[in-house]
Scaffold this active site. Structure first.
Site, PDB file in Angstrom:
ATOM      1  N   SER A 151       1.844  -8.055   4.527  1.00  0.00           N
ATOM      2  CA  SER A 151       0.827  -7.197   3.266  1.00  0.00           C
ATOM      3  C   SER A 151      -0.466  -7.334   3.469  1.00  0.00           C
ATOM      4  O   SER A 151      -1.827  -6.606   3.474  1.00  0.00           O
ATOM      5  CB  SER A 151       1.014  -7.420   2.416  1.00  0.00           C
ATOM      6  OG  SER A 151       0.889  -8.712   1.851  1.00  0.00           O
ATOM      7  N   HIS A 165       6.570  -3.426   2.396  1.00  0.00           N
ATOM      8  CA  HIS A 165       5.022  -2.282   2.332  1.00  0.00           C
ATOM      9  C   HIS A 165       5.875  -1.249   4.009  1.00  0.00           C
ATOM     10  O   HIS A 165       5.143  -0.476   4.441  1.00  0.00           O
ATOM     11  CB  HIS A 165       3.736  -3.242   3.527  1.00  0.00           C
ATOM     12  CG  HIS A 165       3.373  -3.965   2.531  1.00  0.00           C
ATOM     13  ND1 HIS A 165       2.461  -3.409   1.918  1.00  0.00           N
ATOM     14  CD2 HIS A 165       3.171  -4.614   1.879  1.00  0.00           C
ATOM     15  CE1 HIS A 165       1.400  -3.657   0.583  1.00  0.00           C
ATOM     16  NE2 HIS A 165       2.391  -4.726   0.695  1.00  0.00           N
ATOM     17  N   LYS A 178       5.648   0.130  -4.835  1.00  0.00           N
ATOM     18  CA  LYS A 178       4.404   0.893  -3.413  1.00  0.00           C
ATOM     19  C   LYS A 178       5.194   2.794  -3.281  1.00  0.00           C
ATOM     20  O   LYS A 178       4.253   3.222  -3.498  1.00  0.00           O
ATOM     21  CB  LYS A 178       5.139  -0.747  -1.943  1.00  0.00           C
ATOM     22  CG  LYS A 178       3.990  -1.472  -2.086  1.00  0.00           C
ATOM     23  CD  LYS A 178       4.102  -2.492  -1.574  1.00  0.00           C
ATOM     24  CE  LYS A 178       3.342  -3.634  -2.097  1.00  0.00           C
ATOM     25  NZ  LYS A 178       4.236  -4.262  -3.190  1.00  0.00           N
TER      26      LYS A 178
END
Length: 391
Positions: A180, A208, A239
């Site tokens: 990340s 991610h 996300k």
């Protein structure tokens, strides 16, 4: 109130070093531009990779679910908080991830804690990349298993740890899919081969990578054509998916075990109907609108190339996470402040989130940005970088 003097001293030291930061309230929706203190800024700090937080279909699904089922569920999943929509979404997510089953938790953080604290015992060992996410680190702290750390994406170091762990009942190797802070991708094919060679389980945190890598955003496992060879996939729904929550994608037996033993699952109220419905709609959008991922990657290349041409250090990023590495924490925050004045919101990140002397401004582009916005951001980086002597 007396008693917190030691905390106040530490906070004062952070202020003197230029490392103290206040929360920044956003006064608009989470789009490619946001409003902060009445100023419109280009947003380069959110995880809203595909712009799904404001996608019309997502908003409609959330609104309709709240109208039909209420604002909350009123219970944990194991008592009276499992709605039919929860299980329908988990079946859809399992099909999307090409796994037997999934289980949804309140966050990606709690998903990692649930797996690591419940599946391992003192007879086992967990082997973790040194730069894994804080939620993995905290999950490891909760387990009674032995633990070993291997050097970041260093396969020789991993193999040494595996060789030294053959006496344990089970060996679980844990890695982020995309890291990340640096934006690099784990060498998953090599990790899988080593795990198969030494009879180890493998767990990948795709927070991610979900919605970013793989076919239709299925993640790093699909990106490397490793479906069926990774035992546990953990990810987030907050996300690229654009809402809230975390998931564990694995076998039916892992799902069943975590329902009975995973404390974050057992003792947390289930997701509100609006959250579940919006997450479910996000999977439909990933299947139906792959052009969003294509746009994300076009924008990624544009900004990354521009920063590198200006002379900024962007580390080893391979993804939409592109750090501008400064080194000094105070200077990274000063760069962030200069960018705000130029109309760009890109947060500085310093120790302890990243190691000392590796502070950076971390940028993340989205599918909603256009090249004019990104060029404006590059112009702001150029001016601020030259003023501060970074480039």
């Amino acid at each position: 109130m007396q008693g917190f003097e030691h905390i106040e001293e530490e906070l004062n030291a952070m202020k003197e070093e230029g490392l103290f930061r206040s929360l920044v309230p956003i006064e608009s929706d989470q789009g490619p531009k946001v409003t902060i203190d009445g100023q419109e800024l280009i947003q380069l700090s959110s995880n809203n990779y595909l712009g799904l937080t404001t996608h019309p279909k997502m908003k409609q699904a959330a609104s309709e679910a709240a109208d039909a089922y209420g604002a909350g569920t009123g219970s944990v999943r194991t008592i009276a908080g499992t709605f039919s929509m929860h299980e329908a979404f988990e079946r859809k997510l399992a099909e999307f991830k090409h796994t037997e089953a999934t289980l949804v938790l309140q966050s990606g953080f709690t998903a990692n804690q649930a797996v690591l604290s419940s599946l391992l015992s003192k007879e086992d060992v967990v082997i973790s990349d040194e730069l894994n996410h804080a939620s993995i680190i905290d999950g490891i702290r909760l387990t009674k298993a032995a633990r070993k750390i291997y050097r970041h994406v260093d396969m020789a170091s991993l193999e040494e740890a595996l060789k030294a762990s053959q006496s344990y009942r089970k060996r679980l190797v844990v890695t982020d899919g995309v890291f990340s802070m640096d934006g690099n991708i784990a060498p998953l094919p090599e990790i899988v081969e080593l795990c198969e060679k030494y009879d180890a389980l493998i767990m990948v945190d795709d927070a991610h990578a979900s919605g970013v890598l793989g076919r239709n955003g299925r993640g790093t496992v699909d990106h490397f054509d490793l479906n069926g060879r990774v035992h546990i996939q953990v990810g987030t729904l907050s996300k690229a998916i654009g809402v809230l929550g975390g998931y564990i994608a694995s076998t039916q037996s892992v799902r069943d075990y975590l329902i009975h033993k995973g404390r974050p699952f057992l003792f947390s109220t289930s997701h509100p109907p609006a959250v579940t419905a919006a997450c479910s709609k996000a999977i439909d959008i990933l299947n139906d609108e792959p052009e969003l991922i294509e746009k994300l990657w076009n924008n990624t290349r544009f900004l990354k190339d521009g920063l590198e041409k200006l002379g900024f250090d962007t580390g080893k990023s391979e993804t939409p996470i592109t750090p501008v590495v400064v080194g000094d924490g105070a200077k990274a925050h000063e760069l962030s402040d200069r960018l705000v004045k130029a109309g760009v919101f890109a947060q500085g990140i310093a120790f302890p989130t990243v190691p000392k002397d590796s502070a950076r401004v971390r940028t993340i582009v989205t599918a909603e940005h256009d090249e004019a916005m990104l060029q404006q951001a590059l112009d702001a980086f150029e001016e601020a970088g030259k003023d501060l002597g970074i480039i």
